[in-house]
Design an enzyme around this catalytic site. Structure first.
Site, PDB file in Angstrom:
ATOM      1  N   ASP A 188      42.615  42.396  45.534  1.00  0.00           N
ATOM      2  CA  ASP A 188      42.348  41.105  45.055  1.00  0.00           C
ATOM      3  C   ASP A 188      43.074  40.640  43.518  1.00  0.00           C
ATOM      4  OD1 ASP A 188      41.326  38.249  45.704  1.00  0.00           O
ATOM      5  OD2 ASP A 188      40.254  38.770  43.638  1.00  0.00           O
TER       6      ASP A 188
ATOM      7  N   ASP B 219      40.889  43.889  40.156  1.00  0.00           N
ATOM      8  CA  ASP B 219      39.708  44.829  40.687  1.00  0.00           C
ATOM      9  C   ASP B 219      40.252  45.192  42.193  1.00  0.00           C
ATOM     10  OD1 ASP B 219      39.936  42.499  42.059  1.00  0.00           O
ATOM     11  OD2 ASP B 219      37.731  42.106  42.114  1.00  0.00           O
TER      12      ASP B 219
ATOM     13  N   TYR C  82      31.807  35.453  44.431  1.00  0.00           N
ATOM     14  CA  TYR C  82      33.247  35.853  43.978  1.00  0.00           C
ATOM     15  C   TYR C  82      34.167  34.628  44.512  1.00  0.00           C
ATOM     16  CZ  TYR C  82      31.114  40.256  43.049  1.00  0.00           C
ATOM     17  OH  TYR C  82      30.403  41.328  42.909  1.00  0.00           O
TER      18      TYR C  82
ATOM     19  N   GLU D  34      43.218  37.619  33.161  1.00  0.00           N
ATOM     20  CA  GLU D  34      43.258  38.415  34.501  1.00  0.00           C
ATOM     21  C   GLU D  34      44.380  38.103  35.384  1.00  0.00           C
ATOM     22  OE1 GLU D  34      39.332  38.855  36.752  1.00  0.00           O
ATOM     23  OE2 GLU D  34      40.219  40.467  38.052  1.00  0.00           O
TER      24      GLU D  34
END
Ligand SMILES: *[C@@H]1O[C@H](CO)[C@@H](O)[C@H](O)[C@H]1NC(C)=O
Ligand SMILES: *[C@@H]1O[C@H](CO)[C@@H](O)[C@H](O)[C@H]1NC(C)=O
Ligand SMILES: *[C@@H]1O[C@H](CO)[C@@H](O)[C@H](O)[C@H]1NC(C)=O
Ligand SMILES: *[C@@H]1O[C@H](CO)[C@@H](O)[C@H](O)[C@H]1NC(C)=O
Ligand SMILES: *[C@@H]1O[C@H](CO)[C@@H](O)[C@H](O)[C@H]1NC(C)=O
Ligand SMILES: *[C@@H]1O[C@H](CO)[C@@H](O)[C@H](O)[C@H]1NC(C)=O
Length: 566
Positions: free
Chosen positions: A185, A188, A336, A541
């Site tokens: 994704d 991670d 999430y 990220e």
């Protein structure tokens, strides 16, 4: 025969060979020492010791012996977690003890390899023949490379990302179904189908509309491979008409591991939607992905395209007939990628199926679920903007046009969306760049429909150029001026295999050992503030969904230049 060139000197290009010195020979047992003068930052190392005689009971304290040759003459050592980092100016001293049979202790050399020294680079970019401010060909090439770095499963023989190899080969459904493949994704290693499918739909739409852009940048074949990877995976996940695996991996176990995907050992459970625990949002989005995939592959491989279309129809049927939010059915996803509603995906899936089949009943269904009024934006959860543009394309009804214009009035300067002082439309702090980039893509799509084309294209360019460097830095890893070097991304933060990787690497202040080419990072705060810090997962990220609208927007700008529209 191996010729060992013995030059005693500092590290060169990550490698160095040193002799064993200070040997103590106790007759049958010996001790010796290897000294490495460190003149480049070492983030993890491997050392291969080659003895002139077989050696048994070898002891060594700075690292772990991971293998030896069958004749006991060659030993491979990797650093321990706390000895991975060696600073310039240090001397790393590796002392060994062992036993030998013979009259005299063996001689030895040690080849020291800096596993943080990654020679991998992206291919040279094209010359910017469009003379645009930024080289869009280079961005397209690198963004596609980012998706290659996210690949899970068995990698193809043409894999370009040298620091990646096969991983998660045991991903299985509850009945043993093969669920290998797909994309990790973000930073991670969970496979979340909701954002994965949404990203694939946006990428595929970009390919359909701006194929000339990909072709001119010589990325067309790579782009088909780029979308086929997740499409193949999503097909595998759709194991029967009303059974669809929507997630592989446990979020909390996954997030408590910092390391490479190649070395994951935690359980990776799979979660599915069924008739009794459905998910209209994720089924609607995946139907959209498959229908768009059908259109993209129609002229390339009709067999494959037809498989996609069959799954698209079944998936949409599932979405319409069993209504629920998938994140209520699959609690694992809720922390999430919680879905806010499914009306937008029922519209989105329906309109894509209409475009693929020209069957009016899909259009009727899409319009039934259309949520009127200006849209919040476009994201993995929110498809209204895309839906109004496609409904306008399909029907040319005034209502859709007015909603598109109202949406962009609120998004453009003077509207309701805050702007950073340097000009980024700043929808939300978590991954601000991706919302702006998604709407840049939408503006380019609206322009294709002849709506305020000049204004929308200029605005899209301003947002993409902000991301590519207009405010003094690039937000794309490995591209442009002062790009991010410490993205919150596990795999690229690890030294090369076989050196270990753990939270120790996460905490290191230096750049990630591997350049995660093409990854778009989260983005600035509302005042253009940003720091390139690995622990800042809000601003730094990367994710499959961040790059999707962004890449399509860049393809759209490239295409607009080619067609002389900008
Ligand atoms: C390390 O030393 C070698 C030999 O003197 C030199 O070629 C190399 O550039 C140095 N590396 C760094 C990072 O300074
Ligand atoms: C791609 O560009 C080449 C060279 O301009 C052209 O011959 C070819 O038809 C194009 N292909 C597609 C699929 O557009
Ligand atoms: C990590 O994965 C690689 C590639 O599969 C393997 O060669 C290596 O032994 C693994 N390392 C550890 C510590 O498991
Ligand atoms: C076309 O797609 C089918 C189904 O995925 C596949 O079996 C076949 O090998 C493909 N053909 C070509 C020429 O790639
Ligand atoms: C159009 O789609 C509907 C819904 O799936 C289906 O029932 C109908 O048979 C289709 N019509 C045609 C002409 O294919
Ligand atoms: C687009 O053009 C229409 C007129 O054609 C105008 O009413 C509308 O405000 C324009 N919207 C934007 C965002 O420029």
């Amino acid at each position: 025969m191996i010729l060992l060139l013995l030059v005693i000197c500092p590290l060169v290009a990550g490698r160095l060979t040193v002799p064993m010195t200070d040997v103590n020979d106790w007759g049958g047992r010996f001790q010796g020492q290897f000294n490495v003068h460190v003149n480049e930052t070492v983030d993890g190392w491997e050392a291969i010791i080659r003895f002139s005689l077989p050696v048994t009971n070898l002891d060594e304290w700075m690292g772990d012996i991971i293998s030896h040759s069958s004749n006991n003459m060659e030993f491979t050592i990797v650093n321990k977690p706390h000895t991975s980092v060696q600073k310039v100016g240090d001397t790393l001293q590796i002392t060994v003890q062992g036993a030998y049979a013979g009259s005299k202790a063996p001689t030895a050399t040690m080849e020291f390899i800096n596993m943080g020294h990654d020679p991998f680079t992206a291919p040279p970019p094209h010359k910017n023949t469009d003379a645009t401010k930024y080289n869009y060909d280079e961005v397209l090439m690198k963004s596609i490379m980012f998706y290659e770095a996210q690949r899970s499963g068995k990698l193809p023989s043409n894999n370009r990302i040298q620091w990646r190899s096969d991983s998660a080969l045991n991903d299985r459904g509850n009945n043993g179904e093969d669920l290998t493949g797909g994309w990790y994704d973000a930073g991670d290693h969970v496979k979340f189908n909701f954002p994965m499918a949404a990203s694939t739909t946006l990428l595929t739409w970009g390919l359909l509309e701006f194929k000339d852009g990909y072709n001119a940048s010589e990325e067309l074949d790579r782009m088909y491979d780029c979308i086929k990877w997740p499409l193949d995976y999503l097909l595998k996940c759709h194991v029967s008409k009303y059974e669809y695996y929507v997630q592989v991996g446990d979020g909390s176990q996954d997030h408590s591991y910092w390391g490479r995907p190649e070395n994951m050992t935690m359980p990776r459970p799979a979660f599915k939607i069924t008739q009794s625990s459905p998910g209209s949002d994720i089924a609607g989005e995946t139907a959209a992905t498959f229908a768009a995939g059908y259109l993209a592959f129609h002229n390339k491989n009709l067999t494959y395209a037809n498989i996609l279309l069959t799954h698209a129809k079944d998936m949409y049927d599932f979405a319409i007939n069993y209504k629920a939010k998938y994140s209520d059915s699959v609690n694992q996803a809720a922390g999430y990628y919680r879905s806010s509603d499914y009306e937008d995906e029922l519209c989105w899936g329906g309109v894509w199926l209409f475009l693929a089949t020209r069957n009016q009943s899909y259009l009727t269904e899409a319009e039934k679920h259309y949520e009127a009024g200006p849209a919040w934006g476009q994201s993995w959860d929110e498809k209204n903007t895309g839906c109004m543009i496609l409904l306008y394309k399909a029907t040319h009804k005034e209502q859709y046009k007015l909603d598109i214009e109202a949406t962009f009035r609120s998004w453009m300067p003077g509207g309701s969306i805050p702007y950073t002082p340097a000009g980024l439309a700043w929808r939300s702090q978590w991954g601000a760049n991706r919302y702006a980039a998604n709407m840049a893509m939408m503006a380019l799509m609206a322009a294709e429909q002849g709506l305020n084309a000049t204004v929308y294209r200029k605005w899209a360019e301003s947002q993409i150029n902000y991301i590519l460097g207009d405010n003094g830095r690039s937000f794309v890893v490995g591209f442009g001026q002062n790009p991010p070097e410490r993205p919150h991304h596990r795999g690229s933060s690890c030294p090369l295999i076989p050196a270990p990787c753990s939270y120790f690497e996460f905490q290191q202040p230096g750049p990630n050992p591997h350049v995660l080419y093409g990854a778009l990072v989260g983005g600035p705060d509302q005042n253009d503030g940003y720091a390139d810090k690995r622990d800042d997962y809000v601003k730094n990220e990367v994710a499959c969904d961040y790059n999707a609208g962004f890449q399509s927007a860049v393809a759209g700008l490239k295409s607009a230049h080619l067609r002389g529209r900008m």
